[in-house]
Scaffold this motif. Sequence first.
Motif: not given
Length: 250
Positions: A45, A177, A181-182
Amino acid sequence: MKVLVPVKRVLDYNVKPRVKADGTGVDLSNVKMSMNPFDEIAIEEAVRLKEKGAATEVVVVTIGVAKAESDVLLTARAMGADRAILIQTDEEVEPLAVAKLLKAVAAEEQPGLIILGKQAIDDDSNQTGQMLAALLGWAQGTFASAVEIAGDRVKVTREVDGGLETVDLKLPAIVTTDLRLNEPRYATLPNIMKAKSKPLLKKTVADYGVDASPRLKTLKVVEPAKRTAGVKVADVDALVGKLKELGVAA
């Protein structure tokens, strides 16, 4: 804006933990260690924010053994972090001491944002981010599934029991996180080779004047109890009878 990303070296999530014969802890000898998965998401991120132009520098920091230099911190730099800080110690450091050390690092680095994993998979404490926010007096957005920088503010979409919640925080702030999130990028061999030339600063706990002595004592660590075989019953009456024996049925 500078982004600081604390990471932790943990037992690789693909390795089955083994308890030491004397019950004093988990056996970490001759096993694969890697970056905490939630911290990989934090690195990703931070790098994405830099690629978008919202951040100018990504600094990664870890507190742990010297071997972290050649695996965790190298991986972080290969993923896109600009430089790394190793606070070397052979002792286990509890979340409060970690938060105090990170506060000292933040005082030196003056980041606009600190992104870290919501918890580490070895102890599952889920404490460091919240403690660090309290010590710094910064706003916090925990369990983030989306992060958006807008000027001097950050919008964090949080995963809560009832669904999603969005908080609008003034920078500087703390973000922890979550899994959604990713998807962290793979550290390729060329990037690993390039990462070896990126700056690495080595420090000690004593350099920051933090008391890292443990406040908790582990009495004993044991393996989870093995599941016992089930019992077949002939009919509903037999099932009810078994449940009564177990104190389940009234």
